[in-house]
Design an enzyme around this catalytic site. Sequence first.
Site, PDB file in Angstrom:
ATOM      1  N   GLU A  29       0.828  -1.196   0.000  1.00  0.00           N
ATOM      2  CA  GLU A  29       0.000   0.000   0.000  1.00  0.00           C
ATOM      3  C   GLU A  29       0.869   1.255   0.000  1.00  0.00           C
ATOM      4  O   GLU A  29       1.768   1.399   0.833  1.00  0.00           O
ATOM      5  CB  GLU A  29      -0.904   0.004   1.238  1.00  0.00           C
ATOM      6  N   GLU A  71      -5.041  -6.571   2.976  1.00  0.00           N
ATOM      7  CA  GLU A  71      -3.872  -7.376   3.349  1.00  0.00           C
ATOM      8  C   GLU A  71      -3.970  -8.804   2.812  1.00  0.00           C
ATOM      9  O   GLU A  71      -2.956  -9.393   2.429  1.00  0.00           O
ATOM     10  CB  GLU A  71      -3.716  -7.393   4.869  1.00  0.00           C
ATOM     11  N   PHE A  94       1.408  -2.540   9.018  1.00  0.00           N
ATOM     12  CA  PHE A  94       1.589  -2.721  10.456  1.00  0.00           C
ATOM     13  C   PHE A  94       1.403  -4.202  10.764  1.00  0.00           C
ATOM     14  O   PHE A  94       0.449  -4.823  10.286  1.00  0.00           O
ATOM     15  CB  PHE A  94       0.583  -1.896  11.266  1.00  0.00           C
ATOM     16  N   ALA A  95       2.269  -4.748  11.593  1.00  0.00           N
ATOM     17  CA  ALA A  95       2.165  -6.166  11.923  1.00  0.00           C
ATOM     18  C   ALA A  95       0.840  -6.485  12.597  1.00  0.00           C
ATOM     19  O   ALA A  95       0.367  -7.627  12.530  1.00  0.00           O
ATOM     20  CB  ALA A  95       3.327  -6.576  12.832  1.00  0.00           C
ATOM     21  N   ASP A  96       0.242  -5.491  13.220  1.00  0.00           N
ATOM     22  CA  ASP A  96      -1.054  -5.667  13.870  1.00  0.00           C
ATOM     23  C   ASP A  96      -2.128  -6.183  12.917  1.00  0.00           C
ATOM     24  O   ASP A  96      -3.122  -6.777  13.347  1.00  0.00           O
ATOM     25  CB  ASP A  96      -1.529  -4.332  14.458  1.00  0.00           C
ATOM     26  N   PHE A  97      -1.953  -5.947  11.614  1.00  0.00           N
ATOM     27  CA  PHE A  97      -2.977  -6.297  10.632  1.00  0.00           C
ATOM     28  C   PHE A  97      -2.871  -7.743  10.164  1.00  0.00           C
ATOM     29  O   PHE A  97      -3.588  -8.147   9.243  1.00  0.00           O
ATOM     30  CB  PHE A  97      -2.885  -5.368   9.420  1.00  0.00           C
ATOM     31  N   HIS A 140      -2.062  -0.421  16.369  1.00  0.00           N
ATOM     32  CA  HIS A 140      -0.936  -0.086  15.496  1.00  0.00           C
ATOM     33  C   HIS A 140       0.398  -0.101  16.242  1.00  0.00           C
ATOM     34  O   HIS A 140       1.380   0.473  15.762  1.00  0.00           O
ATOM     35  CB  HIS A 140      -1.126   1.311  14.887  1.00  0.00           C
TER      36      HIS A 140
END
Length: 335
Positions: A29, A71, A94-97, A140
């Site tokens: 993105e 994602e 972001f790894a959170d996703f 995030h």
Amino acid sequence: MPRKTVREAINEALVQEMGRDPDIVIIGEDVAGGEGGSSGVEDAFGGVLGVTKGLLPRFGRSRVIDTPISESAIMGMAAGAAVTGLRPVAELMFADFFGVCFDQIYNQAAKFRYMFGGHARTPLVIRSMIGAGYSAAAQHSQSPHSIFTHVPGLKVVMPSNAYDAKGLLIQAIRDDDPVIFFEHKMLYDLADEVPSEPYAIRFGEANFVREGDDVTIVAFSRMVHIAAQAADVLEREGISVELIDPRTTSPLDEESILESVRRTGRLVVVDEGNPRCGLAVDIAALVAEHAFHSLKAPIRTVTAPHTPVPFAPSLEAAYIPSPARVAEVVREIMR
């Protein structure tokens, strides 16, 4: 030797590897969007913190590929591209996703080589940001690296400085297996001496940041710097710290950790991940199983608490392991 930030070192690694191998593509993105040519130059923001800026005008839109905010589409596309001959570097912003696309990573890409009897290669790199410190709140700011470390078939990389970031990313791009490359967002502006020529750092080889005799500290990513600050304070108190940065969690340089603990007799593991089923307790178990009789004191861990990451700066500061917390834990096991 020139000094470069972590951001610059990662960007340089991408430029050099893309110049070497035309099969390498960037997927994500805003890697080819965001700025939209408003400045009169065909360029992009280069991701949320500008790491891939400058790749678009150099390599064009056929190799720097912008995606929708999906994602699952990014990782599905990247996994498919990898098994069909390309070497994608996909950005999970972001790894959170990861929850949106975890099937494509752990149930597909990580298993291709095993499921097809070793005949399938998946040269996929997934770059992603981890870590608290920006007051970016609970969705995030997490550090879920232990979840990926748990998955067979994935290699997991956590650089703590610019030199390692460049060498480890080049190694990741050249690897024929899927690699998760975690970049701590608070380290991007940290500068170090970095060679201009390409070089690779082998996975599974820990870096001894400093040598010591009294206690071994194992730390990852930004926590290496937190532990180093604590070690400086402890040294003035007469406590000698050996600080190890494993650099990769899978493969993990188990022997370097065990050899150090057998010599010092004490272990503290510092990790920004949450404590339950995390990397810190995994390393503590490793040492308890294989070096128990060398221990002079209980193994201790310093981690984030088992809570979501707070948004308020004061609470976030309390959430992140600090040099003071690390130093106090070391003092306790030295008594």
